[in-house]
Design an enzyme around this catalytic site. Structure first.
Site, short mmCIF file in Angstrom:
data_model
loop_
_atom_site.label_atom_id
_atom_site.label_comp_id
_atom_site.label_asym_id
_atom_site.label_seq_id
_atom_site.Cartn_x
_atom_site.Cartn_y
_atom_site.Cartn_z
N LYS A 111 77.13 20.03 25.65
CA LYS A 111 76.95 21.34 25.01
C LYS A 111 76.55 21.19 23.54
O LYS A 111 75.73 21.96 23.04
CB LYS A 111 78.20 22.19 25.16
N LYS A 195 74.12 19.93 38.09
CA LYS A 195 75.15 20.85 38.56
C LYS A 195 74.64 22.29 38.56
O LYS A 195 73.89 22.67 37.67
CB LYS A 195 76.34 20.72 37.59
N LYS A 198 76.74 28.16 35.49
CA LYS A 198 76.54 29.53 35.05
C LYS A 198 75.97 29.61 33.65
O LYS A 198 75.40 30.61 33.27
CB LYS A 198 77.85 30.32 35.15
P1 TYM Z 1 84.44 27.11 34.10
O1 TYM Z 1 84.56 28.55 33.77
O2 TYM Z 1 83.27 26.37 33.54
O3 TYM Z 1 84.40 26.91 35.67
C1 TYM Z 1 85.33 27.56 36.51
C2 TYM Z 1 85.63 26.68 37.70
O4 TYM Z 1 84.46 26.49 38.50
C3 TYM Z 1 84.27 25.10 38.75
N1 TYM Z 1 82.82 24.85 38.87
C4 TYM Z 1 82.24 24.21 39.90
N2 TYM Z 1 82.74 23.68 41.02
C5 TYM Z 1 81.88 23.11 41.89
N3 TYM Z 1 80.54 23.04 41.67
C6 TYM Z 1 79.98 23.56 40.57
N4 TYM Z 1 78.68 23.52 40.36
C7 TYM Z 1 80.85 24.19 39.60
N5 TYM Z 1 80.65 24.81 38.42
C8 TYM Z 1 81.86 25.20 37.98
C9 TYM Z 1 84.88 24.42 37.54
O5 TYM Z 1 85.18 23.08 37.79
C10 TYM Z 1 86.11 25.27 37.31
O6 TYM Z 1 87.16 24.88 38.16
N6 TYM Z 1 87.64 25.04 30.95
C11 TYM Z 1 87.58 25.78 32.20
C12 TYM Z 1 88.42 27.04 32.16
C13 TYM Z 1 89.82 26.76 31.78
C14 TYM Z 1 90.82 26.16 32.60
C15 TYM Z 1 91.99 26.10 31.79
C16 TYM Z 1 90.81 25.69 33.90
C17 TYM Z 1 90.39 27.03 30.58
N7 TYM Z 1 91.71 26.64 30.58
C18 TYM Z 1 93.19 25.56 32.30
C19 TYM Z 1 92.01 25.13 34.39
C20 TYM Z 1 93.17 25.08 33.59
C21 TYM Z 1 86.13 26.16 32.45
O7 TYM Z 1 85.38 26.30 31.53
O8 TYM Z 1 85.79 26.37 33.73
#
Ligand code: TYM
Length: 331
Positions: A111, A195, A198
């Site tokens: 990023k 990947k 979003k």
């Molecule tokens: P975020 O919002 O980027 O993604 C949310 C969840 O979706 C999963 N994910 C995927 N899984 C499979 N294939 C893909 N292409 C794909 N893209 C996204 C991510 O692995 C995630 O599980 N930092 C975290 C949010 C967060 C969080 C936390 C999660 C903040 N605090 C505490 C767990 C515990 C995030 O940005 O996820």
């Protein structure tokens, strides 16, 4: 009974990757565990974002949680910024993570590189520490996430151990990441070496299935997914990343390993195979979208869910924060 916690950040339109890697996996925990699922809105501020878009996406995410089957009577559903304790814990925990550690995080590197390494907010750098605090605050054992978030959970684990060993006690639960067996990393349909993301603003958007795309668009995106010049449906992520990604999506939908899914398509051409993938996705996404629309239409109700969730989450968070404040000597 284990404590399970996860979150999604409202930074873009949600994708099929988010659905397979996170949303759809949460409900299975809620009958036999204590489950905390939240909207990671503070995390959304780590990159520039339009305030109206952010505000609306917060409601989208909680509606996706509900549509996936999370029941607010069983799961504590909340919004991160409703919990002031997390900011206090963050102020403490920032002192126990090392700059070298957060600088090594793949997501930070990717990023910040996109920003040409200029004007990088400090929050982007310290992001995994806030994420660790989300996890620590509820004595979490298990964190269900996709592959791309595992590194952050591992850092949280390291941080917990470091803190506990410095203060000689079990002050912070050492969390563990779990990912779905099939679909922990869904790839872009047009660029299967990357990947499905979003926050992807590239031309690659035609390779991203958004959870709010209509059926026609979803089918079109799957039918035009990049494959290869061969003709056999075979699972081989190195040499056949496009076909393997489609097999993974199919397998995820049908609860089977991609290698097992492969057997169903022996001798079939890519067109027939893609149609089967599109059917499988729509079979599950169709009803999910209908439920989403129903929940999303009542923001007052969603606010009520947030307010009940915040109250319960804060009740769990307060004693944990107190315990950590005592450990370091400020209480
Ligand atoms: P975020 O919002 O980027 O993604 C949310 C969840 O979706 C999963 N994910 C995927 N899984 C499979 N294939 C893909 N292409 C794909 N893209 C996204 C991510 O692995 C995630 O599980 N930092 C975290 C949010 C967060 C969080 C936390 C999660 C903040 N605090 C505490 C767990 C515990 C995030 O940005 O996820």
């Amino acid at each position: 009974m284990a404590r399970v916690l996860s979150g999604v950040k409202p930074t873009g339109k949600m994708t099929l990757g988010n659905y397979i890697g996170s949303f759809r996996n949460f409900p299975e925990f809620q009958d036999s565990n204590e489950v905390y699922i939240f909207v990671a809105d503070l995390h959304a501020l780590t990159l520039p974002i339009d305030p109206n878009f952010l505000h609306s996406t917060i409601y989208d995410i909680v509606s996706f949680y509900l549509a996936a089957g999370l029941d607010p009577n069983k799961t504590i559903l909340f919004r991160q910024s409703d919990i002031p304790e997390v900011a206090m814990l963050n102020a403490i925990m920032l002192n126990y993570a090392y700059m070298g550690e957060t600088a090594e995080m793949i997501q930070f590197k990717e990023k910040s590189a996109k920003l040409n390494n200029k004007a990088i907010g400090v929050g982007l750098f310290t992001y995994p520490i806030l994420m660790a605090c989300d996890i620590f605050l509820y004595d979490t054992d298990i964190v269900p996430v996709g592959e791309d978030q595992r590194q952050h959970v591992e850092l949280a684990h390291t941080l917990a151990r470091r803190f506990n060993s410095r203060y000689k006690g079990e002050f912070i639960k050492e969390p563990r990441a779990v990912s779905p067996k099939v679909g922990k990393r869904i790839m872009s349909l047009s660029d299967p070496l990357h990947k499905m993301s979003k926050s992807d603003d590239r031309e690659a958007q035609k390779g991203i299935i958004y959870l709010q795309d209509d059926e026609k668009t979803i089918r079109k995106k799957i039918m035009s997914a990049v494959t290869d010049s061969e003709t056999n449906v075979h699972f081989d992520p190195i040499n056949k990343p496009g076909v393997s990604n489609l097999l993974t999506i199919y397998g995820a939908m049908k609860h089977m390993e991609p290698e097992e899914a492969e057997k169903l398509f022996v001798g079939q051409n890519y067109g027939t195979f893609k149609k089967a993938v599109a059917d499988a996705v729509m079979e599950e996404l169709g009803p999910f979208q209908a439920k989403f629309n129903a929940f999303r239409s009542d923001e007052a109700k969603l606010e009520e869910i947030f307010s009940i969730g915040a109250k319960k989450a804060r009740e769990s968070a307060a004693p944990v924060l107190e315990r950590i404040m005592k450990a370091v000597g400020i209480r």
